[in-house]
Design a protein around this motif. Structure first.
Motif, short mmCIF file in Angstrom:
data_model
loop_
_atom_site.label_atom_id
_atom_site.label_comp_id
_atom_site.label_asym_id
_atom_site.label_seq_id
_atom_site.Cartn_x
_atom_site.Cartn_y
_atom_site.Cartn_z
N GLU A 1 45.86 36.18 47.09
CA GLU A 1 44.62 35.94 47.82
C GLU A 1 43.63 35.09 47.03
O GLU A 1 42.68 34.57 47.61
N ARG A 2 43.84 34.93 45.72
CA ARG A 2 42.94 34.10 44.92
C ARG A 2 43.74 33.41 43.82
O ARG A 2 44.58 34.05 43.16
N THR B 1 46.87 40.67 47.07
CA THR B 1 46.12 41.47 48.02
C THR B 1 46.10 42.95 47.67
O THR B 1 45.29 43.72 48.20
N PHE C 1 41.37 28.29 53.19
CA PHE C 1 40.91 28.64 51.85
C PHE C 1 39.57 27.98 51.61
O PHE C 1 39.21 26.98 52.25
N TRP D 1 45.80 34.42 38.97
CA TRP D 1 45.87 34.75 40.38
C TRP D 1 45.68 36.25 40.60
O TRP D 1 45.84 37.04 39.68
N GLY E 1 36.83 27.16 48.10
CA GLY E 1 36.72 27.25 46.65
C GLY E 1 35.91 26.10 46.08
O GLY E 1 34.97 25.61 46.73
N THR F 1 39.99 30.87 47.20
CA THR F 1 40.31 32.15 47.82
C THR F 1 40.99 31.87 49.14
O THR F 1 40.47 31.10 49.96
N SER G 1 39.55 26.35 41.84
CA SER G 1 39.61 27.77 42.17
C SER G 1 39.48 27.92 43.67
O SER G 1 38.68 27.21 44.30
#
Length: 524
Positions: A278-279, A198, A461, A195, A463, A293, A291
């Motif tokens: 954020e990811r 920010t 989100f 992960w 991904g 974001t 995955s």
């Protein structure tokens, strides 16, 4: 035979085909402590007519190696066996032993694990800490653990104590806790996880097979790199978790052939004590990878409001620490969080106060209240700083030559800020001329906007999903309110029959499965 599982990592324990009794044991948060001469007994059943050539017994222990005996139906399986402490004296050890099928008997079987260390019981080295016990058919090793992950993986909130070791450091240092919950309704728990926050900090870890810990690496927001490891300290059922510990809920969609189709709900919580995530990327033991974001604008209580009303968030402070305090008279930093006539006093003309919140909060005003006497002890110069992790600090507000007009005078200090921090530090660099510094109260405020509702039709989100043996597909999700019930298949969550471990501790499902075969055995 049905696999045997005894997992003490949760309260109550997770059990399958097992009834547990003990002697000279103490129930800890995520393991059972067996004192010198004490033992655990596990009663389990084997169906009549089963032909079992071999089983595999696994005993997972924590901490220093302690010799133990293991018997099955009074036949010795392990005699005073102890693993070496050379590699990791405080780590997790797994004892694996092959058990001939001829030792098993139809009906009730009795497995006993005894601490044979005859050292002084007050000596920490003589305590055997048992986390888990499993018995699996040799041809299906690991089935009990797999069944547990499917049954509880997505229904659990995992808490890990962490340690960090920077690239050039010789020793590990304590780090912030890691709180983790992930459920996409497929049962499998994450095997690998990475992960990014920010603030640019990044981490990547791989979990142990029993999820009792992990090892990985990190890059901090300031560019420092190093190793990261963790040990499971608590695993709670989602139904028992606090509302703030359930993370965010998303209605999700997959894109196939250019068409987006609903695929259920994702529940995600990842809190490493730093900036908001954020990811996130993870994969399970089957090899499926995900995955995504995250949009970070939905900030809950820290979001901006239309009304602009100021709200007191001091109640969300979970800990306050001072560089110095007058403990003998009870004039300590904890007094600063309450409206009362007591105070905090430091025998210095400067001091630091650090406030830790339950979760990141966007503070944009604070107030200080002078104490009951000695105006020369009032702060006059100070800095307010914010931090995601308690190590790297950002300056938020600076004051010089401030004065309080009277005793118990409350003065408010607004400042511009749009970033949520978990840690705030008040650094008093000078007072009004005294040799001691004091305050009666400190309060923090944010802009009250309530919970920011999701915007219809806007994904929160984006991904991909990649299932083993298939092509990757697009994946997106929109924030939705938390469901009233966390069960999605229409069934009730598994309940456990409460009871002292010295009598029985078993799930209702397992009790029904074993009751007819254990009634005679357990009768007084």
């Amino acid at each position: 035979m049905d696999p045997v599982l005894v997992d003490f990592a949760t309260r109550p324990a997770e059990l399958a085909n097992a009834v547990v009794r003990h002697h000279r044991c103490v129930i800890a948060s995520s393991y059972v402590v067996v004192a010198s001469g004490g033992h655990l007994k596990v009663d389990f059943a084997v169906e009549g007519g089963e032909d079992i050539a071999e089983t595999v017994l696994s005993v997972t222990v924590l901490g220093a190696a302690v010799p133990m005996d293991v018997t099955l139906n009074d036949e010795m399986v392990m005699d005073g066996l102890s693993l070496s402490d050379d590699e990791d004296p405080g780590g997790v050890r797994e004892y694996l032993v092959s058990v001939p099928g001829k030792i098993l008997q139809q009906g009730v079987n009795v497995l006993r694990i005894r601490n044979t260390d005859h050292a002084d019981a007050d000596n920490d080295g003589s305590l055997l800490r048992v986390r888990a016990i499993t018995v699996n058919p040799a041809e299906d090793a690991g089935r009990a653990e797999r069944d547990l992950r499917v049954r509880t993986g997505g229904r659990s909130v995992w808490t890990f104590a962490t340690e960090r070791r920077t690239l050039d450091a010789p020793t590990w240092q304590p780090g912030p806790r890691l709180l983790f919950h992930l459920d996409r309704g497929e049962g499998e728990s994450a095997a690998r996880l990475s992960w990014r926050g920010t603030d640019g900090a990044e981490s990547a870890i791989a979990f142990r097979s029993d999820l009792s810990g992990f090892h990985g690496h990190f890059r901090a927001a300031d560019g420092v790199i190093g190793e990261l490891r963790g040990t499971l300290t608590e695993r709670r059922a989602v139904a028992d978790a606090a509302a703030d510990d359930l993370g965010r809920y998303f209605a999700t969609e997959e894109e196939r052939d250019g068409v987006w189709r609903p695929v259920g709900q994702l529940r995600l919580l990842l809190d490493d004590g730093g900036a908001p995530v954020e990811r996130v990327t993870w994969s399970d033991r089957k090899g499926d990878a995900t995955s995504l974001t995250l949009r970070t604008a939905v900030t809950g209580i820290s979001g901006p409001s239309a009304t602009g009303e100021r709200r007191d968030v001091t109640g969300k402070v979970s800990r306050v620490e001072a560089s110095e305090e007058f403990d003998d008279w009870g004039e300590v930093a904890a007094n600063l969080l309450h409206k009362a006539s007591n105070k905090w006093l430091a025998h210095e003309d400067s001091a630091d106060l650090e406030f830790t919140f339950d979760s990141p909060v966007t503070v944009n005003a604070y107030s200080l209240t002078s104490a009951n006497d000695c105006p020369d002890r009032d702060p006059s110069d100070w800095l307010l700083e914010g931090s995601h992790d308690g190590r790297s600090w950002a300056r938020l507000d600076t004051r010089e030559n401030e004065r309080f007009g009277r005793r118990f005078d409350t003065r408010e200090f607004p400042f511009p800020n749009t970033v949520g921090y978990r840690h705030y530090r008040l650094r008093i660099t000078a007072n009004s001329g005294g040799t001691e510094t004091q305050l009666s109260r400190v309060q923090f405020f944010d802009v009250d906007g309530g919970d920011t509702p999701p915007q219809p039709g806007i994904s929160d989100f984006v991904g991909y999903l990649h299932h083993v043996g298939t092509e990757p597909v697009g994946y997106r999700g929109t924030t939705v309110p938390a469901p009233v019930s966390v069960e999605e298949d229409g069934t009730d969550a598994e309940e456990l029959l409460a009871g002292d471990f010295s009598d029985t501790a078993r799930s209702l499902q397992d009790a029904a499965h074993l009751l007819d075969r254990l009634t005679q055995y357990l009768r007084p």
